[in-house]
Design a protein around this motif. Sequence first.
Motif, short mmCIF file in Angstrom:
data_model
loop_
_atom_site.label_atom_id
_atom_site.label_comp_id
_atom_site.label_asym_id
_atom_site.label_seq_id
_atom_site.Cartn_x
_atom_site.Cartn_y
_atom_site.Cartn_z
N GLN A 13 0.82 -1.21 0.00
CA GLN A 13 0.00 0.00 0.00
C GLN A 13 0.86 1.26 0.00
N SER A 14 2.16 1.12 -0.16
CA SER A 14 3.05 2.27 -0.22
C SER A 14 2.77 3.06 -1.49
N SER A 15 2.59 4.38 -1.34
CA SER A 15 2.29 5.22 -2.51
C SER A 15 3.42 5.18 -3.52
N GLY A 16 4.66 4.95 -3.04
CA GLY A 16 5.79 4.91 -3.95
C GLY A 16 5.70 3.77 -4.95
N LEU B 192 -3.47 4.96 -12.99
CA LEU B 192 -4.61 5.55 -12.31
C LEU B 192 -4.18 6.59 -11.29
N ASN B 193 -3.08 6.31 -10.60
CA ASN B 193 -2.55 7.25 -9.62
C ASN B 193 -2.18 8.57 -10.29
N ALA B 194 -1.63 8.48 -11.51
CA ALA B 194 -1.27 9.69 -12.25
C ALA B 194 -2.51 10.43 -12.76
N ARG C 200 -6.08 -0.02 -2.78
CA ARG C 200 -7.11 0.92 -2.36
C ARG C 200 -6.58 2.34 -2.55
N LEU C 201 -7.22 3.09 -3.46
CA LEU C 201 -6.79 4.46 -3.72
C LEU C 201 -7.92 5.42 -3.38
N PRO C 202 -7.66 6.46 -2.59
CA PRO C 202 -8.70 7.43 -2.28
C PRO C 202 -9.15 8.17 -3.54
N GLY C 203 -10.45 8.45 -3.61
CA GLY C 203 -10.98 9.19 -4.75
C GLY C 203 -11.51 8.31 -5.86
N LEU C 204 -11.23 6.99 -5.80
CA LEU C 204 -11.71 6.08 -6.83
C LEU C 204 -12.97 5.36 -6.35
N ASN C 205 -13.83 4.98 -7.30
CA ASN C 205 -14.98 4.12 -7.01
C ASN C 205 -14.59 2.71 -7.41
N GLN C 206 -14.30 1.86 -6.41
CA GLN C 206 -13.78 0.53 -6.69
C GLN C 206 -14.85 -0.53 -6.39
N VAL C 207 -15.13 -1.35 -7.40
CA VAL C 207 -16.22 -2.33 -7.32
C VAL C 207 -15.64 -3.74 -7.35
N GLN C 208 -16.10 -4.56 -6.41
CA GLN C 208 -15.67 -5.96 -6.32
C GLN C 208 -16.64 -6.86 -7.10
N VAL C 209 -16.12 -7.61 -8.04
CA VAL C 209 -16.94 -8.58 -8.78
C VAL C 209 -17.30 -9.74 -7.85
N MET C 210 -18.56 -10.19 -7.93
CA MET C 210 -19.00 -11.31 -7.09
C MET C 210 -19.82 -12.27 -7.95
N GLU C 211 -19.14 -13.27 -8.49
CA GLU C 211 -19.79 -14.22 -9.40
C GLU C 211 -20.91 -15.01 -8.71
N LYS C 212 -20.81 -15.20 -7.38
CA LYS C 212 -21.80 -16.00 -6.65
C LYS C 212 -23.20 -15.41 -6.75
N ILE C 213 -23.27 -14.07 -6.88
CA ILE C 213 -24.58 -13.42 -6.98
C ILE C 213 -24.80 -12.86 -8.39
N ASP C 214 -24.10 -13.48 -9.36
CA ASP C 214 -24.23 -13.10 -10.77
C ASP C 214 -23.81 -11.65 -11.02
#
Length: 422
Positions: free
Chosen positions: A289-292, A338-340, A358-372
């Motif tokens: 998670q280091s920004s570098g 994306l960071n740039a 995990r980057l602040p400012g992004l909308n990150q969505v987790q795919v879940m095949e179990k619920i289609d």
Amino acid sequence: MSRPQKFRLGDLLVQDKLVTEEQLNLALGEQRGSGRKLGEVLVDHGWITEAQIAKAVARQLRAPYIDLAHFPLRPELAQLLPEAHARRMHAIVLDDPPSGLMVGMADPTDIYAFDEIGRLLKRSIDLAVITETHLNAALDRVYHSTEEIEGLARELTTELAGAESDLGDLLGVDSTSNEDAPVVRLLYSVFEQALRLRASDIHIEPQEKQLRIRFRIDGVLHVQTEADAKISSAVALRLKLMSGLDISEKRLPQDGRFAVRLKDGTVDIRISTMPAQYGESVVMRLLSQSSGMLDLDKMKMPQPMLAALRRAIDKPSGMILVTGPTGSGKTTTLYGALNALNSTERKIITVEDPVEYRLPGLNQVQVMEKIDLGFDRVLRAALRQDPDVILVGEIRDKATAEIGLRAAMTGHLVLSTLHTND
């Protein structure tokens, strides 16, 4: 093999049409002013790569070129040459054929180093040509990877043999401060080493007579150490405790996630356990998670490639695909992009399985095949969210590819990966 002969590197590269006379003269002028090696100057300008130089030198010397990134190193052979000498002479022992030891050298025209290696090893030497960058990474793996880890593994083996009733103390379960528990110290040493070597995955695999620990570095698995098989259950148990998995269930595969704070920063770890013949096999994906780590300028990308990537991400629409094998840095590269791009003027949505960084400012969505909730369905929904940039973790099927291409053609910048063998 006879001693290598001296030759002029610049003339060789011009003769092979790898650089022009003008580029060579500019590099020679800069070399005289800085004292740096000619090859280093040429590489820094992006006119040639280290591998191209090494291959040209290998052809001239009629020696093999070895790509250390994909070469299975044998630590017991490499350590025939003491570390101080290996680093000073830019060399490493690679193989032991009947004709003599094969030694890789980053500067094979160094006659003094060639003679000194022969004197130290007391064997005939077969020369191979390698690059400096891959050599330094290999030396780090060979000389620093095993000593501390092996020592801690031996300590844990000894304590397990004589402390059957104190398993909680060994695992760091019963004490309020568990940092001194033997298995905890072993695991933290493994994590520190993996982060230092920029490994993407750690494989902990119980065998019949030993526990094998391997790191995936630049897409290739390397054996890090082999410990006594007796500690395998303790290591797996501690990792399951850290990730909140069911420690009583050893018959079924389990997946989890946890974070560890190390000296070099916090690492997010995805863990997968699977029952195998001699115990539970554990594989961990490391996500620093280091920004570098997400700075494009710090990814050691060749300058021409970096410039091309920056030009691509500056465009308002289109599709950027990063390809490569497992652990080669595809997702890290895209997150660097994306960071740039990340700013308050852009809406960025990622569709992943699972969310890796995990980057602040992004909308990150987790795919879940179990619920289609697959890639295609999330991607369709994301396009209705008025995004400027979309990251698709991986294109795995025709539907996802078609939606991604359609998005790229209708004013969106789409970034994604494809799994390839090279």
